[in-house]
Motif scaffolding. Structure first.
Motif, PDB file in Angstrom:
ATOM      1  N   ILE A   1      -7.636  -2.896   4.655  1.00  0.00           N
ATOM      2  CA  ILE A   1      -7.519  -3.751   3.485  1.00  0.00           C
ATOM      3  C   ILE A   1      -6.904  -2.932   2.355  1.00  0.00           C
ATOM      4  CG2 ILE A   1      -9.375  -5.326   4.119  1.00  0.00           C
ATOM      5  CD1 ILE A   1     -11.171  -3.802   2.146  1.00  0.00           C
ATOM      6  N   LYS A   2      -6.210  -3.628   1.470  1.00  0.00           N
ATOM      7  CA  LYS A   2      -5.477  -2.965   0.392  1.00  0.00           C
ATOM      8  C   LYS A   2      -6.390  -2.089  -0.460  1.00  0.00           C
ATOM      9  CE  LYS A   2      -4.386  -5.278  -3.296  1.00  0.00           C
ATOM     10  NZ  LYS A   2      -4.977  -4.604  -4.433  1.00  0.00           N
ATOM     11  N   GLU A   3      -7.570  -2.557  -0.758  1.00  0.00           N
ATOM     12  CA  GLU A   3      -8.494  -1.792  -1.609  1.00  0.00           C
ATOM     13  C   GLU A   3      -8.879  -0.460  -0.964  1.00  0.00           C
ATOM     14  OE1 GLU A   3      -8.252  -5.877  -2.728  1.00  0.00           O
ATOM     15  OE2 GLU A   3      -8.843  -5.046  -0.797  1.00  0.00           O
ATOM     16  N   PHE A   4      -9.076  -0.458   0.334  1.00  0.00           N
ATOM     17  CA  PHE A   4      -9.393   0.788   1.036  1.00  0.00           C
ATOM     18  C   PHE A   4      -8.225   1.764   0.931  1.00  0.00           C
ATOM     19  CE2 PHE A   4      -8.975   3.452   4.797  1.00  0.00           C
ATOM     20  CZ  PHE A   4     -10.198   4.115   4.780  1.00  0.00           C
TER      21      PHE A   4
ATOM     22  N   GLU B   1      -5.806   1.831  -1.342  1.00  0.00           N
ATOM     23  CA  GLU B   1      -5.661   2.271  -2.735  1.00  0.00           C
ATOM     24  C   GLU B   1      -6.655   3.374  -3.095  1.00  0.00           C
ATOM     25  OE1 GLU B   1      -4.080  -1.504  -5.289  1.00  0.00           O
ATOM     26  OE2 GLU B   1      -6.164  -1.546  -4.650  1.00  0.00           O
ATOM     27  N   GLN B   2      -7.871   3.259  -2.607  1.00  0.00           N
ATOM     28  CA  GLN B   2      -8.917   4.204  -2.965  1.00  0.00           C
ATOM     29  C   GLN B   2      -8.865   5.503  -2.168  1.00  0.00           C
ATOM     30  OE1 GLN B   2     -12.620   2.109  -2.549  1.00  0.00           O
ATOM     31  NE2 GLN B   2     -12.157   0.693  -4.205  1.00  0.00           N
ATOM     32  N   ASN B   3      -8.299   5.479  -0.965  1.00  0.00           N
ATOM     33  CA  ASN B   3      -8.416   6.623  -0.073  1.00  0.00           C
ATOM     34  C   ASN B   3      -7.110   7.288   0.351  1.00  0.00           C
ATOM     35  OD1 ASN B   3     -11.403   6.570   0.474  1.00  0.00           O
ATOM     36  ND2 ASN B   3     -10.854   4.484   1.015  1.00  0.00           N
TER      37      ASN B   3
ATOM     38  N   SER C   1      -0.560  -7.415   1.209  1.00  0.00           N
ATOM     39  CA  SER C   1      -1.054  -6.108   0.759  1.00  0.00           C
ATOM     40  C   SER C   1       0.089  -5.111   0.639  1.00  0.00           C
ATOM     41  CB  SER C   1      -2.096  -5.575   1.739  1.00  0.00           C
ATOM     42  OG  SER C   1      -3.239  -6.388   1.725  1.00  0.00           O
TER      43      SER C   1
ATOM     44  N   GLU D   1       1.917  -5.783  -2.616  1.00  0.00           N
ATOM     45  CA  GLU D   1       1.201  -5.297  -3.794  1.00  0.00           C
ATOM     46  C   GLU D   1       1.295  -3.778  -3.924  1.00  0.00           C
ATOM     47  OE1 GLU D   1      -2.754  -6.940  -4.301  1.00  0.00           O
ATOM     48  OE2 GLU D   1      -2.103  -8.765  -3.252  1.00  0.00           O
ATOM     49  N   LEU D   2       1.137  -3.078  -2.827  1.00  0.00           N
ATOM     50  CA  LEU D   2       1.237  -1.616  -2.855  1.00  0.00           C
ATOM     51  C   LEU D   2       2.671  -1.173  -3.159  1.00  0.00           C
ATOM     52  CD1 LEU D   2      -1.036  -0.875   0.221  1.00  0.00           C
ATOM     53  CD2 LEU D   2      -1.564  -0.329  -2.166  1.00  0.00           C
TER      54      LEU D   2
END
Length: 77
Positions: free
Chosen positions: A10-13, A15-17, A38, A41-42
């Protein structure tokens, strides 16, 4: 037969890692690790310094133009 991972990242994962670059996005797109939304967006975050590229990505995303989005990502990679 194409390999399709389950579940996808997922995009949030990401972005964070992971500090992604264009090559990472192209690889994720080719191997179905992230969905196209995703990736878009990235990619927009990576394109912030290039107004033309950012605008092209935003237009492709708004129009749900998956082939145009893929082309832009692969060109940058």
């Amino acid at each position: 037969m194409d390999y399709k991972p389950f579940p996808k990242f997922i995009k949030e994962f990401v972005e964070q890692n992971i500090k992604v670059d264009w090559g990472d996005l192209a690889w994720a797109l080719s191997n179905h690790w992230l969905d196209v939304s995703s990736i878009a967006e990235l990619a927009e975050v990576l394109a912030l310094k290039n107004e033309y590229l950012y605008t092209s990505l935003a237009i492709a995303r708004i129009n749900n133009d998956e082939p145009a989005l893929k082309t832009l990502v692969f060109q940058q990679a």
